[in-house]
Design a protein around this motif. Structure first.
Motif, PDB file in Angstrom:
ATOM      1  N   ARG A  32       0.805  -1.226   0.000  1.00 42.95           N
ATOM      2  CA  ARG A  32       0.000   0.000   0.000  1.00 42.95           C
ATOM      3  C   ARG A  32       0.838   1.276   0.000  1.00 42.95           C
ATOM      4  NH1 ARG A  32      -2.427  -3.215   3.925  1.00 42.95           N
ATOM      5  NH2 ARG A  32      -1.552  -1.963   5.592  1.00 42.95           N
ATOM      6  N   PRO A  34       3.372   2.763  -1.554  1.00 45.51           N
ATOM      7  CA  PRO A  34       3.652   3.629  -2.714  1.00 45.51           C
ATOM      8  C   PRO A  34       2.436   4.431  -3.204  1.00 45.51           C
ATOM      9  CG  PRO A  34       4.442   1.390  -3.105  1.00 45.51           C
ATOM     10  CD  PRO A  34       3.638   1.364  -1.852  1.00 45.51           C
ATOM     11  N   PHE A  35       1.253   4.070  -2.748  1.00 43.67           N
ATOM     12  CA  PHE A  35       0.036   4.688  -3.259  1.00 43.67           C
ATOM     13  C   PHE A  35      -0.595   5.696  -2.300  1.00 43.67           C
ATOM     14  CE2 PHE A  35       0.440   0.326  -4.870  1.00 43.67           C
ATOM     15  CZ  PHE A  35       0.713   0.625  -6.195  1.00 43.67           C
ATOM     16  N   ASP A  37       0.046   9.025   0.698  1.00 43.15           N
ATOM     17  CA  ASP A  37       0.845  10.011   1.413  1.00 43.15           C
ATOM     18  C   ASP A  37       0.485   9.889   2.888  1.00 43.15           C
ATOM     19  OD1 ASP A  37       2.146  11.219  -0.793  1.00 43.15           O
ATOM     20  OD2 ASP A  37       0.321  12.346  -1.264  1.00 43.15           O
ATOM     21  N   PRO A  54      -4.731   8.835  -0.407  1.00 41.82           N
ATOM     22  CA  PRO A  54      -4.241   8.391  -1.715  1.00 41.82           C
ATOM     23  C   PRO A  54      -3.432   9.487  -2.404  1.00 41.82           C
ATOM     24  CG  PRO A  54      -6.561   7.835  -1.454  1.00 41.82           C
ATOM     25  CD  PRO A  54      -6.186   8.717  -0.298  1.00 41.82           C
ATOM     26  N   LYS A  55      -2.439   9.071  -3.182  1.00 38.41           N
ATOM     27  CA  LYS A  55      -1.648  10.028  -3.964  1.00 38.41           C
ATOM     28  C   LYS A  55      -2.597  10.869  -4.815  1.00 38.41           C
ATOM     29  CE  LYS A  55       2.587   8.522  -2.967  1.00 38.41           C
ATOM     30  NZ  LYS A  55       3.663   9.293  -2.441  1.00 38.41           N
ATOM     31  N   LYS A  60      -0.954   5.895  -9.365  1.00 39.88           N
ATOM     32  CA  LYS A  60      -0.848   5.782  -7.905  1.00 39.88           C
ATOM     33  C   LYS A  60      -2.120   6.277  -7.224  1.00 39.88           C
ATOM     34  CE  LYS A  60       4.118   5.731  -7.418  1.00 39.88           C
ATOM     35  NZ  LYS A  60       5.269   6.256  -6.710  1.00 39.88           N
ATOM     36  N   LYS A  61      -2.740   7.305  -7.777  1.00 39.23           N
ATOM     37  CA  LYS A  61      -4.013   7.791  -7.230  1.00 39.23           C
ATOM     38  C   LYS A  61      -5.087   6.714  -7.378  1.00 39.23           C
ATOM     39  CE  LYS A  61      -7.675  11.140  -7.694  1.00 39.23           C
ATOM     40  NZ  LYS A  61      -8.276  12.220  -8.420  1.00 39.23           N
ATOM     41  N   GLY A  64      -4.354   3.941  -4.969  1.00 34.69           N
ATOM     42  CA  GLY A  64      -4.553   4.447  -3.609  1.00 34.69           C
ATOM     43  C   GLY A  64      -6.025   4.516  -3.254  1.00 34.69           C
TER      44      GLY A  64
END
Length: 118
Positions: A32, A34-35, A37, A54-55, A60-61, A64
């Motif tokens: 999880r 990398p996806f 903040d 989520p990014k 990635k968004k 996320g």
């Protein structure tokens, strides 16, 4: 396609457990991370609380948002479990059975914990 009630139960429990594994369990944080903040905020008691958002853009968004939604991830986890069950039953059966047993065990633990804490 003919799926028995017992296979439906096993697939359901396996999908439940795989979904929880992907969305909540600490062991899959690396999947999880990398996806999302990580946002830290201080609450009224002075304690630091960590939130995962989520990014903001791109793939990635998308992932996320998918991983932050239990229901969304559940659809894809279920599709994965059923696909493995139908396409490679010989190799997927032990994994699906382990996930199903773990899913049922987690439900039993939740029930036991609820009644012991009350």
């Amino acid at each position: 396609m003919d799926i028995s009630i017992i296979n439906l139960l096993i697939l359901s429990l396996a999908s439940f457990r795989l979904t929880r594994l992907l969305v909540f369990d600490k062991i899959t944080v690396f999947i999880r991370a990398p996806f999302f903040d990580e946002i830290e905020e201080e609450n009224d008691s002075g304690e630091i609380e960590v939130y995962y958002l989520p990014k903001k853009r791109g793939v990635k968004k998308f992932f996320g948002e998918l991983l932050s939604c239990y229901w969304c991830t559940g659809i894809w986890a279920s599709a994965l479990v059923v696909a493995f069950f139908l396409l490679i039953p010989r190799y997927s059966a032990p994994i699906i059975l382990i996930l199903a047993i773990a899913g049922l065990a987690s439900m039993i633990e939740t029930i036991v914990h609820y009644f012991i804490e009350k």
